[in-house]
Scaffold this active site. Structure first.
Site, PDB file in Angstrom:
ATOM      1  N   HIS A 113       0.646  -1.627   0.297  1.00  0.00           N
ATOM      2  CA  HIS A 113       0.094  -0.217  -0.457  1.00  0.00           C
ATOM      3  C   HIS A 113       0.693   1.545   0.075  1.00  0.00           C
ATOM      4  O   HIS A 113       0.181   2.494  -0.618  1.00  0.00           O
ATOM      5  CB  HIS A 113      -1.453   0.014   1.244  1.00  0.00           C
ATOM      6  N   SER A 167     -18.283   2.194  -2.192  1.00  0.00           N
ATOM      7  CA  SER A 167     -19.729   1.211  -1.872  1.00  0.00           C
ATOM      8  C   SER A 167     -19.932   2.114  -0.845  1.00  0.00           C
ATOM      9  O   SER A 167     -19.089   2.350   0.618  1.00  0.00           O
ATOM     10  CB  SER A 167     -19.617  -0.121  -1.157  1.00  0.00           C
ATOM     11  N   ASN A 197     -20.132   1.269   2.918  1.00  0.00           N
ATOM     12  CA  ASN A 197     -19.261   0.226   3.980  1.00  0.00           C
ATOM     13  C   ASN A 197     -17.706   1.072   3.316  1.00  0.00           C
ATOM     14  O   ASN A 197     -16.861   1.486   4.393  1.00  0.00           O
ATOM     15  CB  ASN A 197     -19.179  -0.641   3.689  1.00  0.00           C
ATOM     16  N   THR A 198     -17.110   1.091   2.599  1.00  0.00           N
ATOM     17  CA  THR A 198     -15.743   1.955   2.094  1.00  0.00           C
ATOM     18  C   THR A 198     -16.338   2.674   2.492  1.00  0.00           C
ATOM     19  O   THR A 198     -14.657   4.037   3.295  1.00  0.00           O
ATOM     20  CB  THR A 198     -15.542   1.426   0.631  1.00  0.00           C
ATOM     21  N   ALA A 257     -21.532   4.468  -4.937  1.00  0.00           N
ATOM     22  CA  ALA A 257     -22.882   4.247  -6.045  1.00  0.00           C
ATOM     23  C   ALA A 257     -23.500   2.887  -4.534  1.00  0.00           C
ATOM     24  O   ALA A 257     -22.964   2.041  -3.621  1.00  0.00           O
ATOM     25  CB  ALA A 257     -22.536   2.693  -6.696  1.00  0.00           C
ATOM     26  N   CYS A 270     -31.587  -3.520  -8.024  1.00  0.00           N
ATOM     27  CA  CYS A 270     -32.786  -4.215  -7.050  1.00  0.00           C
ATOM     28  C   CYS A 270     -33.358  -4.323  -7.631  1.00  0.00           C
ATOM     29  O   CYS A 270     -34.587  -4.948  -7.429  1.00  0.00           O
ATOM     30  CB  CYS A 270     -32.643  -3.914  -5.154  1.00  0.00           C
TER      31      CYS A 270
HETATM   32  C1  PCO Z   1     -28.375  -2.118  -4.729  1.00  0.00           C
HETATM   33  N1  PCO Z   1     -26.952  -1.203  -5.318  1.00  0.00           N
HETATM   34  C2  PCO Z   1     -27.025  -0.376  -6.881  1.00  0.00           C
HETATM   35  C3  PCO Z   1     -25.811   0.461  -7.203  1.00  0.00           C
HETATM   36  C4  PCO Z   1     -25.207   1.087  -7.735  1.00  0.00           C
HETATM   37  N2  PCO Z   1     -26.641   0.856  -8.994  1.00  0.00           N
HETATM   38  C5  PCO Z   1     -25.657   1.075 -10.289  1.00  0.00           C
HETATM   39  C6  PCO Z   1     -26.294   0.864 -11.388  1.00  0.00           C
HETATM   40  C7  PCO Z   1     -26.130  -0.712 -12.055  1.00  0.00           C
HETATM   41  C8  PCO Z   1     -26.838  -0.934 -13.344  1.00  0.00           C
HETATM   42  O1  PCO Z   1     -26.441   0.106 -14.119  1.00  0.00           O
HETATM   43  C9  PCO Z   1     -25.346  -2.125 -11.138  1.00  0.00           C
HETATM   44  C10 PCO Z   1     -24.312  -0.468 -12.560  1.00  0.00           C
HETATM   45  O2  PCO Z   1     -27.468   1.285 -11.192  1.00  0.00           O
HETATM   46  O3  PCO Z   1     -23.816   2.044 -10.101  1.00  0.00           O
HETATM   47  O4  PCO Z   1     -27.987  -0.710  -7.643  1.00  0.00           O
HETATM   48  C11 PCO Z   1     -29.224  -1.731  -4.985  1.00  0.00           C
HETATM   49  S1  PCO Z   1     -30.888  -2.839  -4.298  1.00  0.00           S
END
Ligand code: PCO
Length: 200
Positions: A88, A104, A106-107, A138, A173
């Site tokens: 690192h 994320s 968490n991170t 994200a 989701c």
């Molecule tokens: C959980 N998390 C997510 C992550 C953020 N989503 C995105 C986009 C993607 C498709 O274009 C998955 C890359 O939607 O960055 O969706 C949701 S329950």
């Protein structure tokens, strides 16, 4: 890896290619990490770091040749005795810029709290903040809207990190809302603007 590297902007001969450390934490958006690595590698030397969770979404077989992908195992397996390279620290020295995409929930929380329990967070904890850090969060909209997110992002901004804002769209989701990672092309463009035309 050498202990010291000439900066991309140093005087004298032609500038060398920028060195960009691209890091992925675990989110469904990590499926876009490979594409981001490919785009940035067109104009920069790229090294990649993935957390254990990120590896669920990365296909090692199709990962671009010429972009070394480092994981927590590399951090541990390289070190045998005092004097050996500490990964690192070497990556932190090598890079001109760090990008965490996706970041994320968490991170994000770990980085805001200064935790360093894996290769990615150790790089951040050792980072030289005179060099830029871009993060592309994200997460699901409920997590994005949770008050922790604003608090944690405020800490990152205070440290000088730049946030590449997420976008509103259909999430993994099925929910529709904010929290989707910015497109790799946007992240790449943001980086190119930082380095400027003389390096590209
Ligand atoms: C959980 N998390 C997510 C992550 C953020 N989503 C995105 C986009 C993607 C498709 O274009 C998955 C890359 O939607 O960055 O969706 C949701 S329950």
């Amino acid at each position: 890896m050498a202990a010291h590297q000439e900066p991309a902007s140093s005087g004298g001969g032609p500038p060398r290619r920028p060195r960009v450390l691209l890091a992925a934490s675990g989110s469904v958006a990590t499926i876009k990490f490979e594409g981001l690595c490919r785009s940035v590698a067109e104009w920069a030397d790229v090294r990649a770091v993935a957390t254990a969770s990120a590896l669920h979404f990365i296909d090692g077989a199709s990962f671009p040749d010429g972009v070394p992908l480092y994981t927590d195992d590399d951090e541990w397996s390289r070190w045998r005795r005092v004097g050996n390279e500490v990964l690192h620290i070497e990556l932190r020295r090598w890079a001109d810029a760090l990008v965490i995409a996706p970041l994320s929930a968490n991170t994000l929380a770990k980085v805001a709290g200064g935790l360093c329990d894996n290769l990615l967070t150790c790089v951040v904890r050792a980072w030289d903040y005179s060099k830029p850090v871009y993060v592309a969060p994200a997460m699901n909209t409920f997590m994005w809207d949770n008050p922790f997110t604003a608090r944690h992002l405020a800490v990152l901004r205070e440290l000088g990190m730049s946030i590449v804002q997420p976008v509103t769209k259909r999430l993994a989701c099925g929910d529709y809302g904010n929290g989707a990672m910015a497109e790799p092309s946007e992240i790449c463009k943001t980086l190119m603007l930082f380095f400027g035309p003389q390096h590209l």
